[in-house]
Each structure stands twice: as C-alpha cells, then as structure tokens.
Design an enzyme around this catalytic site. Structure first.
Site, PDB file in Angstrom:
ATOM      1  N   HIS A 151       0.812  -1.223   0.000  1.00 54.55           N
ATOM      2  CA  HIS A 151       0.000   0.000   0.000  1.00 54.55           C
ATOM      3  C   HIS A 151       0.849   1.279   0.000  1.00 54.55           C
ATOM      4  O   HIS A 151       1.929   1.336   0.577  1.00 54.55           O
ATOM      5  CB  HIS A 151      -0.924   0.010   1.217  1.00 54.55           C
ATOM      6  CG  HIS A 151      -0.163   0.104   2.506  1.00 54.55           C
ATOM      7  ND1 HIS A 151       0.153   1.302   3.089  1.00 54.55           N
ATOM      8  CD2 HIS A 151       0.379  -0.857   3.281  1.00 54.55           C
ATOM      9  CE1 HIS A 151       0.837   1.084   4.188  1.00 54.55           C
ATOM     10  NE2 HIS A 151       0.996  -0.229   4.327  1.00 54.55           N
TER      11      HIS A 151
ATOM     12  N   HIS B  11      12.068  -0.113 -12.731  1.00 50.10           N
ATOM     13  CA  HIS B  11      11.822  -1.540 -12.995  1.00 50.10           C
ATOM     14  C   HIS B  11      11.885  -2.289 -11.663  1.00 50.10           C
ATOM     15  O   HIS B  11      12.938  -2.335 -11.027  1.00 50.10           O
ATOM     16  CB  HIS B  11      12.891  -2.057 -13.969  1.00 50.10           C
ATOM     17  CG  HIS B  11      12.765  -3.520 -14.303  1.00 50.10           C
ATOM     18  ND1 HIS B  11      13.615  -4.150 -15.172  1.00 50.10           N
ATOM     19  CD2 HIS B  11      11.894  -4.470 -13.897  1.00 50.10           C
ATOM     20  CE1 HIS B  11      13.268  -5.430 -15.279  1.00 50.10           C
ATOM     21  NE2 HIS B  11      12.237  -5.646 -14.511  1.00 50.10           N
TER      22      HIS B  11
HETATM   23  O1  JB2 Z   1      15.956   0.812 -31.220  1.00 44.55           O
HETATM   24  C1  JB2 Z   1      15.317  -0.249 -31.215  1.00 44.55           C
HETATM   25  C2  JB2 Z   1      15.831  -1.463 -30.676  1.00 44.55           C
HETATM   26  N1  JB2 Z   1      17.008  -1.794 -30.078  1.00 44.55           N
HETATM   27  C3  JB2 Z   1      16.937  -3.111 -29.763  1.00 44.55           C
HETATM   28  N2  JB2 Z   1      14.049  -0.301 -31.746  1.00 44.55           N
HETATM   29  C4  JB2 Z   1      13.310  -1.453 -31.774  1.00 44.55           C
HETATM   30  N3  JB2 Z   1      12.095  -1.418 -32.309  1.00 44.55           N
HETATM   31  N4  JB2 Z   1      13.788  -2.621 -31.259  1.00 44.55           N
HETATM   32  C5  JB2 Z   1      15.028  -2.621 -30.729  1.00 44.55           C
HETATM   33  N5  JB2 Z   1      15.747  -3.603 -30.174  1.00 44.55           N
HETATM   34  C6  JB2 Z   1      15.272  -4.994 -30.053  1.00 44.55           C
HETATM   35  O2  JB2 Z   1      14.891  -5.211 -28.691  1.00 44.55           O
HETATM   36  C7  JB2 Z   1      16.316  -6.049 -30.359  1.00 44.55           C
HETATM   37  O3  JB2 Z   1      16.430  -6.304 -31.744  1.00 44.55           O
HETATM   38  C8  JB2 Z   1      15.760  -7.245 -29.583  1.00 44.55           C
HETATM   39  O4  JB2 Z   1      14.846  -8.012 -30.355  1.00 44.55           O
HETATM   40  C9  JB2 Z   1      15.035  -6.613 -28.404  1.00 44.55           C
HETATM   41  C10 JB2 Z   1      15.793  -6.734 -27.068  1.00 44.55           C
HETATM   42  O5  JB2 Z   1      15.681  -8.066 -26.658  1.00 44.55           O
HETATM   43  P1  JB2 Z   1      16.485  -8.714 -25.439  1.00 44.55           P
HETATM   44  O6  JB2 Z   1      15.924 -10.082 -25.242  1.00 44.55           O
HETATM   45  O7  JB2 Z   1      17.932  -8.574 -25.699  1.00 44.55           O
HETATM   46  O8  JB2 Z   1      16.193  -7.816 -24.167  1.00 44.55           O
HETATM   47  P2  JB2 Z   1      14.818  -7.335 -23.534  1.00 44.55           P
HETATM   48  O9  JB2 Z   1      14.928  -5.868 -23.454  1.00 44.55           O
HETATM   49  O10 JB2 Z   1      13.632  -7.894 -24.212  1.00 44.55           O
HETATM   50  O11 JB2 Z   1      14.838  -7.954 -22.068  1.00 44.55           O
HETATM   51  C11 JB2 Z   1      15.688  -7.470 -21.026  1.00 44.55           C
HETATM   52  O12 JB2 Z   1      14.942  -6.792 -20.021  1.00 44.55           O
HETATM   53  C12 JB2 Z   1      13.946  -7.605 -19.385  1.00 44.55           C
HETATM   54  C13 JB2 Z   1      13.177  -6.758 -18.405  1.00 44.55           C
HETATM   55  C14 JB2 Z   1      16.394  -8.683 -20.457  1.00 44.55           C
HETATM   56  O13 JB2 Z   1      17.388  -8.259 -19.582  1.00 44.55           O
HETATM   57  C15 JB2 Z   1      15.399  -9.593 -19.756  1.00 44.55           C
HETATM   58  O14 JB2 Z   1      16.083 -10.666 -19.108  1.00 44.55           O
HETATM   59  C16 JB2 Z   1      14.608  -8.805 -18.720  1.00 44.55           C
HETATM   60  N6  JB2 Z   1      13.598  -9.665 -18.111  1.00 44.55           N
END
Ligand code: JB2
Length: 212
Positions: A141, A150
């Site tokens: 609360h 985050h």
């Molecule tokens: O400028 C961008 C860009 N830069 C990276 N524009 C767009 N539209 N997409 C972008 N990306 C894309 O984000 C990459 O190509 C990739 O597909 C994605 C990042 O994926 P990743 O699995 O590396 O990280 P995440 O941000 O989805 O997850 C992180 O944060 C979460 C909260 C990880 O650390 C996870 O473990 C965590 N749970």
C-alpha cells in the site's frame, strides 16, 4: 489501460514475449504486431510488421497503439528514447496488466506501465510512466514507483516505499516500509533494504549497502 484496436510492441526480445503472453491471454486487441529491426523477432505467432522507420506509416494504416517492449536492467536510455519517439509520432500508449495480477482499484497507473503475471499492487500506490512491475513483484500500500523504474520478479516493497525514476530494483529484493530509494540507482538481486538509498548509486546485499 488496455485499449482495444491494433497494438504495436516496440522491441521483440525476451521482455516482449512476456508482454505478448499477457496481451494474447487478455484478447483485447484486434491485431498485434512487433516492431524490430530483426525480422527473426517474431514470437508466439505474432509477426514483425516493420522497423522504427515504418512507425509513421503504421500509424496511418490504423495501428494506433504502441507499447515499449524492450526491457531494461540498469540503463533506461533506450526505453526513454523509444517512448519519446512513439509519443511524438502520435501513438496512444496503453498500460498492459496481466489477468493474473492483483491490482487494487485504488491505484494510479500512468501510461505505458507493464504489470506482469502474479504481481500485486495494493491500495494507494502510484505507478509512473512506463514502469515495469515484473512477474510476482509485490507493491504494498501507498508506494510510489517512478517513471521507467523496474521492479524485478519477486521483489517486495512493503508499504509507503518510494522508488525514484529510472531505478532498477533487483529480483527478490525486500524493501522495508517507508524507505526512499533515489532515482537512477541499481539495486542488486536479493538486496534487503533497511535504509534510504540515494540517487545514482549501485547498491546490494543484506543489509543493502552502496558500493559505487
Ligand atoms: O531501437 C530499437 C531497438 N534496439 C533493440 N528499436 C526497436 N524497435 N527494437 C530494438 N531492439 C530490439 O529489442 C532487439 O532487436 C531485440 O529483439 C530486443 C531486445 O531483446 P532482449 O531479449 O535482448 O532484451 P529485452 O529488453 O527484451 O529484455 C531485457 O529486459 C527484461 C526486463 C532482459 O534483460 C530480460 O532478461 C529482462 N527480463
């Protein structure tokens, strides 16, 4: 909140897949697409429909909602940049709440917030713009969570905790009631926070101590 119509998820990695699962289980959107420069980022049967450069055309084609689905651990720079971009283009930025999350009716949730599976947000709390309340986190609360903060899986914030903008609270951390955590700080996994934490520091441990 979840708005209906067509939804673009900006960034198609691991965090996006968690969001996608919530979106698909709610079934509120008529169509969902991923925006990523990597065509291989399609997931759960949802295609990559374009890159960031295509966003103005996608809006004209009726994709009116956009949600920032790149995650963050540490730096929120990319999430902030993408948020500014979709806002300037004119998209609606909904909130996305998993159907298994328990969210009190007495909370304020700003745009772009994600609340994942099994998370709890209790009465009197406020969740700032584009904050992530990840799987199983507990926001008790009267907490205040800053923009782009985050709160990682299973972190527990007891009542009246204040978390500043852009701060990362590591998975499984426990924060005592009434604690203030500054902006742009990074708390390591499993931190036990019993004293206030200033802005722009790294801290971890039990008890949680500032390390740099
Ligand atoms: O400028 C961008 C860009 N830069 C990276 N524009 C767009 N539209 N997409 C972008 N990306 C894309 O984000 C990459 O190509 C990739 O597909 C994605 C990042 O994926 P990743 O699995 O590396 O990280 P995440 O941000 O989805 O997850 C992180 O944060 C979460 C909260 C990880 O650390 C996870 O473990 C965590 N749970």
């Amino acid at each position: 909140m979840d708005a209906g119509g067509r939804l673009l998820l900006i960034g198609g990695g691991g965090h996006c897949r968690s969001i996608l699962d919530c979106v698909l289980s709610r079934g509120l959107y008529e169509k969902v697409g991923i925006v990523d420069f990597d065509q291989a980022a399609s997931a759960l049967g949802i295609p990559v429909v374009g890159t960031d450069d295509d966003l103005p055309h996608l809006l004209n084609d009726g994709w009116t909602n956009a949600f920032i689905s790149v995650g963050s651990v540490g730096s929120t720079g990319l999430r902030r940049k993408l948020y500014k971009m979709v806002k300037q283009i004119g998209f609606t930025i909904p909130g996305i709440i998993d159907p298994t999350a328990a969210v009190s009716r007495d909370v304020i949730i700003d745009e772009g917030v994600f609340i994942g599976k099994g998370a709890i947000v209790n009465t009197g709390s406020r969740i700032g713009t584009c904050a992530i309340i990840n799987t199983g986190a507990i926001i008790e609360h009267d907490c205040e969570i800053g923009a782009f903060a985050h709160i990682s899986p299973r972190a527990t914030l007891c009542g009246q905790v204040n978390v500043g903008d852009d701060t990362h609270v590591g998975a499984g951390s426990v924060v005592r009631q009434g604690i203030k955590i500054g902006a742009c700080s990074l708390l390591g996994v499993g931190s036990v926070v019993v004293k206030d934490i200033p802005d722009s520091v790294k801290a971890y441990g039990n008890p949680c101590r500032v390390v740099e």
